[in-house]
Design a protein around this motif. Structure first.
Motif, PDB file in Angstrom:
ATOM      1  N   ASN B 142       0.825  -1.203   0.000  1.00 48.26           N
ATOM      2  CA  ASN B 142       0.000   0.000   0.000  1.00 48.26           C
ATOM      3  C   ASN B 142       0.856   1.248   0.000  1.00 48.26           C
ATOM      4  O   ASN B 142       0.509   2.248  -0.628  1.00 48.26           O
ATOM      5  CB  ASN B 142      -0.922  -0.002   1.227  1.00 48.26           C
ATOM      6  N   LYS B 145       1.993   1.929  -3.499  1.00 46.07           N
ATOM      7  CA  LYS B 145       0.895   2.508  -4.276  1.00 46.07           C
ATOM      8  C   LYS B 145       0.704   3.971  -3.909  1.00 46.07           C
ATOM      9  O   LYS B 145       0.412   4.800  -4.770  1.00 46.07           O
ATOM     10  CB  LYS B 145      -0.404   1.737  -4.011  1.00 46.07           C
ATOM     11  N   ALA B 146       0.899   4.293  -2.636  1.00 49.11           N
ATOM     12  CA  ALA B 146       0.718   5.690  -2.229  1.00 49.11           C
ATOM     13  C   ALA B 146       1.799   6.580  -2.819  1.00 49.11           C
ATOM     14  O   ALA B 146       1.519   7.703  -3.251  1.00 49.11           O
ATOM     15  CB  ALA B 146       0.725   5.787  -0.706  1.00 49.11           C
ATOM     16  N   ILE B 159       1.936  11.033   4.465  1.00 49.78           N
ATOM     17  CA  ILE B 159       0.912  10.301   3.724  1.00 49.78           C
ATOM     18  C   ILE B 159      -0.420  10.607   4.378  1.00 49.78           C
ATOM     19  O   ILE B 159      -0.688  10.175   5.496  1.00 49.78           O
ATOM     20  CB  ILE B 159       1.190   8.788   3.761  1.00 49.78           C
ATOM     21  N   ARG B 160      -1.275  11.345   3.682  1.00 43.72           N
ATOM     22  CA  ARG B 160      -2.524  11.775   4.318  1.00 43.72           C
ATOM     23  C   ARG B 160      -3.722  11.023   3.805  1.00 43.72           C
ATOM     24  O   ARG B 160      -4.829  11.351   4.153  1.00 43.72           O
ATOM     25  CB  ARG B 160      -2.750  13.255   4.046  1.00 43.72           C
ATOM     26  N   SER B 161      -3.517  10.063   2.942  1.00 48.58           N
ATOM     27  CA  SER B 161      -4.662   9.455   2.275  1.00 48.58           C
ATOM     28  C   SER B 161      -5.520   8.665   3.244  1.00 48.58           C
ATOM     29  O   SER B 161      -5.032   7.842   4.010  1.00 48.58           O
ATOM     30  CB  SER B 161      -4.143   8.553   1.166  1.00 48.58           C
ATOM     31  N   LEU B 162      -6.823   8.926   3.185  1.00 43.84           N
ATOM     32  CA  LEU B 162      -7.756   8.205   4.049  1.00 43.84           C
ATOM     33  C   LEU B 162      -7.811   6.740   3.669  1.00 43.84           C
ATOM     34  O   LEU B 162      -7.902   5.850   4.511  1.00 43.84           O
ATOM     35  CB  LEU B 162      -9.130   8.835   3.859  1.00 43.84           C
ATOM     36  N   VAL B 163      -7.748   6.480   2.371  1.00 44.44           N
ATOM     37  CA  VAL B 163      -7.843   5.095   1.908  1.00 44.44           C
ATOM     38  C   VAL B 163      -6.635   4.313   2.379  1.00 44.44           C
ATOM     39  O   VAL B 163      -6.732   3.144   2.774  1.00 44.44           O
ATOM     40  CB  VAL B 163      -7.931   5.046   0.371  1.00 44.44           C
ATOM     41  N   PHE B 164      -5.470   4.944   2.399  1.00 45.80           N
ATOM     42  CA  PHE B 164      -4.270   4.273   2.886  1.00 45.80           C
ATOM     43  C   PHE B 164      -4.464   3.869   4.340  1.00 45.80           C
ATOM     44  O   PHE B 164      -4.168   2.742   4.745  1.00 45.80           O
ATOM     45  CB  PHE B 164      -3.075   5.212   2.738  1.00 45.80           C
ATOM     46  N   GLN B 166      -7.224   3.372   5.919  1.00 48.14           N
ATOM     47  CA  GLN B 166      -8.201   2.287   6.038  1.00 48.14           C
ATOM     48  C   GLN B 166      -7.577   0.948   5.685  1.00 48.14           C
ATOM     49  O   GLN B 166      -7.843  -0.071   6.329  1.00 48.14           O
ATOM     50  CB  GLN B 166      -9.375   2.529   5.088  1.00 48.14           C
ATOM     51  N   ARG B 167      -6.747   0.950   4.661  1.00 44.31           N
ATOM     52  CA  ARG B 167      -6.173  -0.316   4.245  1.00 44.31           C
ATOM     53  C   ARG B 167      -5.163  -0.829   5.262  1.00 44.31           C
ATOM     54  O   ARG B 167      -5.062  -2.031   5.492  1.00 44.31           O
ATOM     55  CB  ARG B 167      -5.545  -0.167   2.868  1.00 44.31           C
TER      56      ARG B 167
END
Lengths: 231, 176
Positions: B142, B145-146, B159-164, B166-167
């Motif tokens: 992950n 991918k980020a 890394i601020r991604s919410l999806v990251f 969650q995963r």
């Protein structure tokens, strides 16, 4: 902010926004998910392993990059430096991507210079250009034990670049040199990489565009090599 | 068993942090750190960076198992190709004798099922190492991918991604 916004595809029912599973959070953060709920994290990393890009579109983009850099600088050194800077982040990211695509038995970080250079010569070149680099040499100059050379007979990026005579020292493969420098810096082997053209213009020369990428490591890398070698 | 996971950039800045608890054998996924421990976790984690940096030059593996121990805290490390370190601090929860623990049947049954080979109780068993290795590998995928995003400025952008998040949380629930 690491996730690019996916464009809202044409949906049959006019202005219906994609219904994501966690409605409240996506509305508050402004994230939009595509209608099938699949984000970039659902794509497999090896999916585009064998994907190909058309050389024409790359050449078009690259020529624009060179023009962009050229407009802002006044000398050849600066131009090469700009191209180098443009390639550097690519190297940093490719290092991780190529390592994770290796089969997990053989995944290991490069610990010494030779392993790293082999990784560049084989994996990186294969990924970027579909073939391996032609030669890898160590400089035979005793005053410079930290210089290594990667030789490419016909760099792809120079295929559609014609250099005028007054700028004959320019080699646009400085972009690829930037990628190599990114890989070296990322793997904690800080280096300066420059591209030099050694192909001559005379008749009978098989590879007129032959380019040497000179990789010059910083002194601490050699110190560390020596320490590891002993221990 | 409580976990504190952090991703540290090559310039020693944290890129991502996540606290969670075990979801196996009756755990509810919530971390059980005391307030004081939460402040200390970051110090403990960063102090083990020295050890990671020493080990990474002799061991070519990406996953270095448990590298450090501080009282009850164990630290496992995973070093990526671009020198980004994934550190996981795990703290087995000590069972509280007496009525302080909630005496409902679920936790009582859980504590009786917790034996020395379960992931929750024993931080250095091979099962735990395997579980942490799977977790780290999934976090690594992950992570790659980020960072592949052209807008991600390596090497030390957060890394601020919410999806990251969650995963990573899902991977924590799945393996730990």
């Amino acid at each position: 902010m690491s996730q690019p916004r996916p464009p809202n595809g044409p949906s049959t029912s006019g202005n219906q926004s994609a219904p994501p599973k966690e409605t409240s959070s996506s509305h508050s953060t402004g994230l939009r998910y595509p209608s099938n709920g699949k984000t970039i994290y659902h794509r497999h990393l090896s999916r585009s392993k064998t994907a190909e890009l058309s050389q024409a579109s790359f050449a078009y983009l690259f020529s624009e990059m060179v023009t962009y850099a050229q407009r802002r600088v006044t000398g050849i050194q600066d131009l090469e430096k700009r191209l180098n800077t443009q390639g550097h982040p690519l190297g940093l990211k490719l290092l991780d991507l190529l390592l994770i695509r290796e089969p997990s038995r053989s995944q290991s970080r490069p610990l010494n210079i030779i392993t790293l250079l082999h990784f560049i010569k084989i994996n990186l070149w294969q990924h970027l250009f579909g073939r391996q680099a032609d030669r890898l040499e160590k400089s035979s100059d005793p005053d410079a034990p930290d210089e290594y050379m990667i030789i490419d007979n016909e760099p792809l990026v120079n295929a559609y670049v014609s250099v005028p005579k007054e700028m004959s020292q320019l080699n646009c493969a400085a972009f690829v040199a930037g990628i190599i420098e990114g890989v070296c810096d990322g793997a904690v082997f800080p280096a300066r990489v420059t591209a030099h053209s050694v192909g001559s213009k005379e008749e009978g020369e098989m590879w007129p565009g032959k380019t040497v990428f000179l990789v010059k490591f910083q002194p601490e890398v050699l110190e560390r090599e020596a320490l590891i070698g002993k221990g | 068993m409580s976990y504190y996971f952090a991703i540290i950039s090559p310039l020693d800045t944290p890129l991502f942090e996540h606290e969670f608890g075990t979801s196996k054998s009756g755990g509810d996924g919530q971390p059980r750190f005391t307030d004081q421990a939460r402040h200390l976790n970051q110090f403990i984690l960063h102090s083990s960076l020295d050890i990671v940096e020493e080990l990474q030059w002799t061991n070519g593996q990406l996953y270095l198992k448990v590298i450090d121990k501080f009282f009850q805290n164990y630290i496992s490390a995973f070093v990526t190709a671009s020198n980004v370190k994934f550190l996981l601090l795990h703290q087995p929860t000590t069972s509280v004798p007496g009525a302080a623990a909630a005496p409902n049947t679920a936790t009582a049954a859980a504590s009786s099922r917790v034996n020395s080979t379960s992931v929750g109780a024993n931080p250095t068993s091979p099962q735990t190492e395997e579980a942490i290795k799977n977790f780290m590998n999934e976090a690594y995928e992950n992570y790659v991918k980020a960072i592949m995003s052209p807008f991600y400025k390596a090497p030390n952008m957060e890394i601020r991604s919410l999806v990251f998040r969650q995963r990573v949380a899902a991977a924590g629930r799945k393996y730990l």
